[in-house]
Motif scaffolding. Sequence first.
Motif, PDB file in Angstrom:
ATOM      1  N   GLN A  62      28.578 -25.584 -23.725  1.00 19.61           N
ATOM      2  CA  GLN A  62      28.903 -26.987 -23.509  1.00 19.61           C
ATOM      3  C   GLN A  62      27.750 -27.899 -23.915  1.00 19.61           C
ATOM      4  N   GLY A  63      26.681 -27.330 -24.428  1.00 23.31           N
ATOM      5  CA  GLY A  63      25.535 -28.137 -24.825  1.00 23.31           C
ATOM      6  C   GLY A  63      24.562 -28.385 -23.699  1.00 23.31           C
ATOM      7  N   GLU A  64      24.691 -27.637 -22.609  1.00 22.95           N
ATOM      8  CA  GLU A  64      23.797 -27.800 -21.467  1.00 22.95           C
ATOM      9  C   GLU A  64      23.470 -26.438 -20.870  1.00 22.95           C
ATOM     10  N   ILE A  65      22.231 -26.296 -20.403  1.00 25.31           N
ATOM     11  CA  ILE A  65      21.838 -25.067 -19.706  1.00 25.31           C
ATOM     12  C   ILE A  65      22.050 -25.311 -18.225  1.00 25.31           C
ATOM     13  N   ASP A  66      22.923 -24.522 -17.624  1.00 22.66           N
ATOM     14  CA  ASP A  66      23.194 -24.667 -16.203  1.00 22.66           C
ATOM     15  C   ASP A  66      22.324 -23.689 -15.407  1.00 22.66           C
ATOM     16  N   MET A  67      22.612 -23.582 -14.125  1.00 20.85           N
ATOM     17  CA  MET A  67      21.808 -22.729 -13.247  1.00 20.85           C
ATOM     18  C   MET A  67      21.835 -21.265 -13.707  1.00 20.85           C
ATOM     19  N   MET A  68      23.004 -20.768 -14.116  1.00 17.59           N
ATOM     20  CA  MET A  68      23.089 -19.367 -14.535  1.00 17.59           C
ATOM     21  C   MET A  68      22.353 -19.131 -15.855  1.00 17.59           C
ATOM     22  N   GLY A  69      22.410 -20.089 -16.764  1.00 15.78           N
ATOM     23  CA  GLY A  69      21.665 -19.970 -18.017  1.00 15.78           C
ATOM     24  C   GLY A  69      20.170 -19.937 -17.766  1.00 15.78           C
ATOM     25  N   LEU A  70      19.708 -20.790 -16.848  1.00 11.00           N
ATOM     26  CA  LEU A  70      18.287 -20.813 -16.499  1.00 11.00           C
ATOM     27  C   LEU A  70      17.889 -19.512 -15.804  1.00 11.00           C
ATOM     28  N   LYS A  71      18.760 -19.000 -14.939  1.00  7.39           N
ATOM     29  CA  LYS A  71      18.485 -17.730 -14.257  1.00  7.39           C
ATOM     30  C   LYS A  71      18.333 -16.610 -15.281  1.00  7.39           C
ATOM     31  N   ARG A  72      19.228 -16.576 -16.254  1.00  5.58           N
ATOM     32  CA  ARG A  72      19.162 -15.553 -17.303  1.00  5.58           C
ATOM     33  C   ARG A  72      17.875 -15.700 -18.115  1.00  5.58           C
ATOM     34  N   MET A  73      17.503 -16.935 -18.416  1.00  5.98           N
ATOM     35  CA  MET A  73      16.286 -17.189 -19.182  1.00  5.98           C
ATOM     36  C   MET A  73      15.064 -16.680 -18.425  1.00  5.98           C
ATOM     37  N   MET A  74      14.971 -17.006 -17.150  1.00  4.86           N
ATOM     38  CA  MET A  74      13.812 -16.590 -16.354  1.00  4.86           C
ATOM     39  C   MET A  74      13.755 -15.067 -16.221  1.00  4.86           C
ATOM     40  N   GLU A  75      14.907 -14.427 -16.045  1.00  6.78           N
ATOM     41  CA  GLU A  75      14.921 -12.965 -15.937  1.00  6.78           C
ATOM     42  C   GLU A  75      14.516 -12.312 -17.253  1.00  6.78           C
ATOM     43  N   LYS A  76      14.978 -12.880 -18.359  1.00  6.94           N
ATOM     44  CA  LYS A  76      14.621 -12.323 -19.662  1.00  6.94           C
ATOM     45  C   LYS A  76      13.123 -12.480 -19.929  1.00  6.94           C
ATOM     46  N   LEU A  77      12.539 -13.566 -19.424  1.00 11.33           N
ATOM     47  CA  LEU A  77      11.107 -13.793 -19.597  1.00 11.33           C
ATOM     48  C   LEU A  77      10.276 -12.968 -18.613  1.00 11.33           C
ATOM     49  N   ILE A  90      14.992 -27.594 -12.822  1.00 11.93           N
ATOM     50  CA  ILE A  90      15.968 -28.473 -13.458  1.00 11.93           C
ATOM     51  C   ILE A  90      15.695 -29.927 -13.086  1.00 11.93           C
ATOM     52  N   SER A  91      15.357 -30.162 -11.844  1.00 15.59           N
ATOM     53  CA  SER A  91      15.051 -31.514 -11.393  1.00 15.59           C
ATOM     54  C   SER A  91      13.822 -32.075 -12.108  1.00 15.59           C
ATOM     55  N   GLU A  92      12.796 -31.239 -12.320  1.00 16.04           N
ATOM     56  CA  GLU A  92      11.599 -31.674 -13.054  1.00 16.04           C
ATOM     57  C   GLU A  92      11.932 -32.091 -14.471  1.00 16.04           C
ATOM     58  N   VAL A  93      12.783 -31.298 -15.130  1.00 14.26           N
ATOM     59  CA  VAL A  93      13.102 -31.547 -16.532  1.00 14.26           C
ATOM     60  C   VAL A  93      13.992 -32.781 -16.686  1.00 14.26           C
ATOM     61  N   THR A  94      14.994 -32.909 -15.816  1.00 12.25           N
ATOM     62  CA  THR A  94      15.969 -33.986 -15.969  1.00 12.25           C
ATOM     63  C   THR A  94      15.591 -35.252 -15.207  1.00 12.25           C
ATOM     64  N   GLY A  95      14.547 -35.199 -14.428  1.00 10.55           N
ATOM     65  CA  GLY A  95      14.174 -36.357 -13.627  1.00 10.55           C
ATOM     66  C   GLY A  95      15.048 -36.506 -12.393  1.00 10.55           C
ATOM     67  N   GLY A  96      15.735 -35.440 -12.012  1.00  8.97           N
ATOM     68  CA  GLY A  96      16.551 -35.446 -10.806  1.00  8.97           C
ATOM     69  C   GLY A  96      17.925 -36.056 -10.974  1.00  8.97           C
ATOM     70  N   CYS A  97      18.339 -36.368 -12.199  1.00  5.82           N
ATOM     71  CA  CYS A  97      19.620 -37.051 -12.394  1.00  5.82           C
ATOM     72  C   CYS A  97      20.745 -36.119 -12.828  1.00  5.82           C
ATOM     73  N   SER A  98      20.489 -34.810 -12.949  1.00  4.69           N
ATOM     74  CA  SER A  98      21.528 -33.890 -13.412  1.00  4.69           C
ATOM     75  C   SER A  98      21.277 -32.489 -12.875  1.00  4.69           C
ATOM     76  N   ASP A  99      22.361 -31.700 -12.829  1.00  2.00           N
ATOM     77  CA  ASP A  99      22.250 -30.310 -12.401  1.00  2.00           C
ATOM     78  C   ASP A  99      22.154 -29.357 -13.582  1.00  2.00           C
ATOM     79  N   THR A 100      22.148 -29.909 -14.803  1.00  4.61           N
ATOM     80  CA  THR A 100      22.038 -29.097 -16.006  1.00  4.61           C
ATOM     81  C   THR A 100      20.987 -29.710 -16.929  1.00  4.61           C
ATOM     82  N   ILE A 101      20.451 -28.893 -17.836  1.00  2.00           N
ATOM     83  CA  ILE A 101      19.432 -29.359 -18.780  1.00  2.00           C
ATOM     84  C   ILE A 101      20.103 -29.541 -20.135  1.00  2.00           C
TER      85      ILE A 101
END
Length: 148
Positions: A62-77, A90-101
Amino acid sequence: MPSNLDLQGGKAFGLLKAQQREKLEEINKEFMEDQKYRDEEDLPEKLDSLKNKYAEFDLNDQGEIDMMGLKRMMEKLGVPKTHLEMKKMISEVTGGCSDTINYRDFVKMMLGKRSAVLKLVMMFEDKANGASCKAGGPPPKRDITSLP
């Protein structure tokens, strides 16, 4: 995706990924033209690398990284995080205005001067991929007297 095309499985997925990469490429062009980022070294290569990383972890396409995408990214790293830690990232990146990056926020974070936790983890991954710290070959032979 037009409804008159009868695409199934891999073809549909390939078309979807191609459309997603085109959208990300358009955003990359905006960053290339932006005066704020013009003095950045190797900007086209950095943007291409960021586009590939972002597309890899956009699980729902959908053009956004959600919580599960971020979880997968962190586990892969190799740095799994708790649900609350990921919400904070996510809040740091988006400035607290969204639940996705979204991609724009992702690129701003990676090219910007602020040091978000996610940026530091991604930079660490790049350095780790460049230099292998694990010794190659079989482990050295040990005898019974060297055991604790």
